[in-house]
Design an enzyme around this catalytic site. Structure first.
Site, PDB file in Angstrom:
ATOM      1  N   GLY A 135       0.759  -1.270   0.000  1.00  0.00           N
ATOM      2  CA  GLY A 135       0.000   0.000   0.000  1.00  0.00           C
ATOM      3  C   GLY A 135       0.780   1.304   0.000  1.00  0.00           C
ATOM      4  N   GLU A 191      -8.186 -10.691   9.737  1.00  0.00           N
ATOM      5  CA  GLU A 191      -9.582 -10.962   9.382  1.00  0.00           C
ATOM      6  C   GLU A 191     -10.110 -12.134  10.227  1.00  0.00           C
ATOM      7  OE1 GLU A 191     -11.227  -9.524   6.670  1.00  0.00           O
ATOM      8  OE2 GLU A 191      -9.512  -8.254   6.182  1.00  0.00           O
ATOM      9  N   LYS A 206       0.745 -10.666  -4.247  1.00  0.00           N
ATOM     10  CA  LYS A 206       1.606  -9.479  -4.348  1.00  0.00           C
ATOM     11  C   LYS A 206       2.929  -9.832  -5.011  1.00  0.00           C
ATOM     12  CE  LYS A 206      -0.458  -7.430  -0.236  1.00  0.00           C
ATOM     13  NZ  LYS A 206      -0.340  -7.339   1.225  1.00  0.00           N
TER      14      LYS A 206
HETATM   15  N1  LIG Z   1      -7.466  -2.641   3.285  1.00  0.00           N
HETATM   16  C1  LIG Z   1      -6.240  -2.291   2.902  1.00  0.00           C
HETATM   17  O1  LIG Z   1      -5.462  -1.729   3.657  1.00  0.00           O
HETATM   18  C2  LIG Z   1      -5.786  -2.587   1.481  1.00  0.00           C
HETATM   19  C3  LIG Z   1      -4.471  -2.295   1.121  1.00  0.00           C
HETATM   20  C4  LIG Z   1      -4.068  -2.476  -0.214  1.00  0.00           C
HETATM   21  C5  LIG Z   1      -4.984  -2.964  -1.127  1.00  0.00           C
HETATM   22  N2  LIG Z   1      -6.259  -3.279  -0.738  1.00  0.00           N
HETATM   23  C6  LIG Z   1      -7.210  -3.735  -1.778  1.00  0.00           C
HETATM   24  O2  LIG Z   1      -8.157  -2.688  -1.975  1.00  0.00           O
HETATM   25  C7  LIG Z   1      -9.421  -3.250  -2.354  1.00  0.00           C
HETATM   26  C8  LIG Z   1     -10.504  -2.765  -1.393  1.00  0.00           C
HETATM   27  O3  LIG Z   1     -10.172  -3.208  -0.088  1.00  0.00           O
HETATM   28  P1  LIG Z   1     -10.935  -2.653   1.210  1.00  0.00           P
HETATM   29  O4  LIG Z   1     -10.140  -3.116   2.371  1.00  0.00           O
HETATM   30  O5  LIG Z   1     -11.211  -1.190   1.046  1.00  0.00           O
HETATM   31  O6  LIG Z   1     -12.307  -3.484   1.105  1.00  0.00           O
HETATM   32  P2  LIG Z   1     -13.642  -3.209   1.905  1.00  0.00           P
HETATM   33  O7  LIG Z   1     -13.404  -2.385   3.109  1.00  0.00           O
HETATM   34  O8  LIG Z   1     -14.331  -4.528   2.021  1.00  0.00           O
HETATM   35  O9  LIG Z   1     -14.498  -2.308   0.870  1.00  0.00           O
HETATM   36  C9  LIG Z   1     -15.106  -2.803  -0.290  1.00  0.00           C
HETATM   37  C10 LIG Z   1     -16.132  -1.790  -0.759  1.00  0.00           C
HETATM   38  O10 LIG Z   1     -16.704  -2.229  -1.989  1.00  0.00           O
HETATM   39  C11 LIG Z   1     -18.114  -2.051  -1.917  1.00  0.00           C
HETATM   40  N3  LIG Z   1     -18.743  -3.023  -2.813  1.00  0.00           N
HETATM   41  C12 LIG Z   1     -18.734  -4.368  -2.711  1.00  0.00           C
HETATM   42  N4  LIG Z   1     -19.447  -4.905  -3.734  1.00  0.00           N
HETATM   43  C13 LIG Z   1     -19.890  -3.870  -4.487  1.00  0.00           C
HETATM   44  C14 LIG Z   1     -20.673  -3.779  -5.679  1.00  0.00           C
HETATM   45  N5  LIG Z   1     -21.157  -4.849  -6.293  1.00  0.00           N
HETATM   46  N6  LIG Z   1     -20.936  -2.544  -6.172  1.00  0.00           N
HETATM   47  C15 LIG Z   1     -20.460  -1.438  -5.553  1.00  0.00           C
HETATM   48  N7  LIG Z   1     -19.716  -1.456  -4.426  1.00  0.00           N
HETATM   49  C16 LIG Z   1     -19.434  -2.667  -3.911  1.00  0.00           C
HETATM   50  C17 LIG Z   1     -18.443  -2.283  -0.443  1.00  0.00           C
HETATM   51  O11 LIG Z   1     -19.605  -1.637  -0.009  1.00  0.00           O
HETATM   52  P3  LIG Z   1     -21.070  -2.280  -0.095  1.00  0.00           P
HETATM   53  O12 LIG Z   1     -21.030  -3.580   0.621  1.00  0.00           O
HETATM   54  O13 LIG Z   1     -21.931  -1.233   0.566  1.00  0.00           O
HETATM   55  O14 LIG Z   1     -21.387  -2.412  -1.534  1.00  0.00           O
HETATM   56  C18 LIG Z   1     -17.268  -1.554   0.212  1.00  0.00           C
HETATM   57  O15 LIG Z   1     -17.524  -0.173   0.285  1.00  0.00           O
HETATM   58  C19 LIG Z   1      -9.205  -4.763  -2.360  1.00  0.00           C
HETATM   59  O16 LIG Z   1      -8.868  -5.166  -3.667  1.00  0.00           O
HETATM   60  C20 LIG Z   1      -8.013  -4.947  -1.426  1.00  0.00           C
HETATM   61  O17 LIG Z   1      -7.283  -6.129  -1.708  1.00  0.00           O
HETATM   62  C21 LIG Z   1      -6.669  -3.083   0.543  1.00  0.00           C
END
Ligand SMILES: NC(=O)c1ccc[n+]([C@@H]2O[C@H](COP(=O)([O-])OP(=O)(O)OC[C@H]3O[C@@H](n4cnc5c(N)ncnc54)[C@H](OP(=O)(O)O)[C@@H]3O)[C@@H](O)[C@H]2O)c1
Length: 434
Positions: A135, A191, A206
């Site tokens: 990140g 998680e 990664k």
């Molecule tokens: N967390 C980290 O620190 C981190 C770091 C680097 C990379 N990543 C990557 O970044 C991405 C997001 O991670 P995150 O941790 O932010 O995930 P997250 O907290 O689970 O957020 C996912 C978002 O997507 C929305 N969503 C899910 N299905 C959807 C749909 N069909 N249409 C529209 N919105 C939808 C969800 O909201 P609703 O349920 O309301 O739709 C939620 O707002 C992933 O690919 C992850 O691998 C994360």
């Protein structure tokens, strides 16, 4: 074009982090760009209950990502949903609409990055993915630009913050794996289902991306030997320390005369190396080049703000390109193969190994193990045994001189059959050349 407009799909950790950076730092971002970068749409299925910053008062909210991707008001689509289902549909539809994309999705880019990049190039759009690996560390920019003139020979990384947190807690407090994992889950570092982190799959995605960038090779997760950290015990740190080492979940891509060896596994690394000082949820990447020698990159591996910075910076780069006309692109995943970087099995690897045993104590154990090693032409380096009360489950360690992983595995499988083994032996490579 006076400004570049953005539509963000996914308002979770990363989506809200990116929004915080883009709104709180909007003035400076505008000054750096010389034009406005404006969030026009935000989307998630529960968007109506999401609290947005006051700066986004006029933004259009939608629960339907198709509205964002098809809007003529959106120049760049930001995919922050995650996973390989809807996220892939979003990116493919954006490509069809000839809109550039910013994504943080390591899982999807590791699985289908080459294919998605090929279609993006055909459509003449950009696909930026800095936030997908480590990140807060701008490692894509380093590999694609900063040191792209070098010929990378080795890339080592600590790429999973959860595993690194667990290992460093076991090391500091001598607590066992299950106890530290439960704490990490309580603190929100791990998680509810920790498999992707502690079994190495997140790190594997990664490494697949970084190795593709570093070596210009098409690499899929299945090319990478993967082993997690569940078997690491406090006693392993005690022995590693005795040997002047520590233990980390090491992601490694190494060029050898025969091809590229890729692995994600716990390994012993000398405590004197900079990699050993990576503690807690931090990430690091160490790159060795044929010409430029060693470079090292360190920072937060995850979290809303560090990842939000990566998304915002990708948006700035893509927006500049949109304003100036997109340059010709080459996929980071698909250089014509040079052949020398073809992935080969990890069993071809030569390394020193740490072998930890737990046995029911009785005379002749070392002799039996030494015979198996000698039969496989493996040279024993040291035998270590710390004082222990337990005769029924006595831990001790043998280290062996550099040998092929194939021979070590052969020896381990014979050793596992011995009737005094209380549990299967644990083997870890020792990274000596750091
Ligand atoms: N967390 C980290 O620190 C981190 C770091 C680097 C990379 N990543 C990557 O970044 C991405 C997001 O991670 P995150 O941790 O932010 O995930 P997250 O907290 O689970 O957020 C996912 C978002 O997507 C929305 N969503 C899910 N299905 C959807 C749909 N069909 N249409 C529209 N919105 C939808 C969800 O909201 P609703 O349920 O309301 O739709 C939620 O707002 C992933 O690919 C992850 O691998 C994360």
């Amino acid at each position: 074009m006076q400004r570049v407009n953005v539509g963000i799909v996914g308002l979770g950790n990363v989506g809200m982090g990116a929004i915080a950076v883009l709104t709180q730092n909007a003035k400076q971002i505008k000054e750096k760009l010389g034009f406005d970068l404006k969030i026009k749409f935000v989307c998630s299925r529960s968007v109506m209950s999401v609290e947005l910053p006051a700066e986004l008062k006029g933004v259009t909210k939608t629960a339907d990502w198709r509205e964002v991707v098809s809007s003529p008001d959106v120049d760049i689509v930001v995919e922050l949903v995650g996973g390989t289902g809807v996220a892939k549909d979003i990116i493919q539809t954006a490509v069809k609409q000839r809109k550039s994309i910013v994504t943080a999705n390591k899982e999807l880019m590791a699985l289908a990055g080459a294919e998605l990049w090929d279609s993006a190039i055909k459509a003449g759009i950009n696909l930026a993915m800095e936030a997908s690996v480590a990140g807060g560390i701008p490692i894509h920019a380093v590999l694609r630009e900063g040191i792209s003139g070098d010929r990378v020979t080795t890339l080592l990384g600590i790429l999973n913050g959860t595993s690194n947190f667990i290992l460093t807690e076991i090391e500091k407090r001598r607590a066992n794996f299950d106890e530290v994992l439960a704490e990490a889950q309580k603190l929100g570092y791990a998680e509810a289902d920790p498999a992707a982190d502690v079994d190495g799959y997140d790190a594997r995605s990664k490494l697949a991306i970084l190795a593709a960038l570093a070596f210009g090779e098409k690499i899929t997760p299945s090319d990478i030997y993967t082993e997690g950290i569940r078997r690491i015990q406090p006693i392993d740190f005690q022995y590693a320390h005795k040997l002047g080492h520590t233990i980390r979940l090491v992601c490694a891509a190494k060029q050898t005369a025969d091809g590229l060896i890729l692995s994600v596994r716990p390994a012993l690394i000398p405590t004197s190396t900079i990699l050993a000082s990576v503690q807690g949820s931090y990430n690091a990447v160490w790159v060795r080049g044929k010409f430029g020698a060693d470079t090292f990159y360190y920072g937060r591996g995850a979290g809303p703000h560090p990842t939000g910075v990566a998304v915002a910076s990708d948006l700035m780069r893509v927006a500049r390109e949109i304003r100036s006309g997109s340059p010709e692109r080459v996929s980071p995943f698909a250089h014509p193969r040079l052949g020398e970087y073809k992935p080969i099995p990890v069993t071809s690897q030569k390394s020193a190994y740490y072998l930890r045993f737990r046995v029911v104590d009785r005379p002749g154990i070392i002799a039996a193990l030494a015979k198996i090693l000698a039969d496989k032409k493996i040279s024993l380096d040291a035998v270590l045994q710390l004082p222990s009360d337990s005769k029924d489950n006595l831990p001790f360690v043998i280290t062996v001189e550099p040998t092929s992983e194939k021979s070590v595995r052969g020896a381990l499988s014979e050793m596992s059959e011995l009737d005094f083994m209380a549990e299967p032996p644990l083997a870890m490579p020792m990274e000596l050349g750091l």
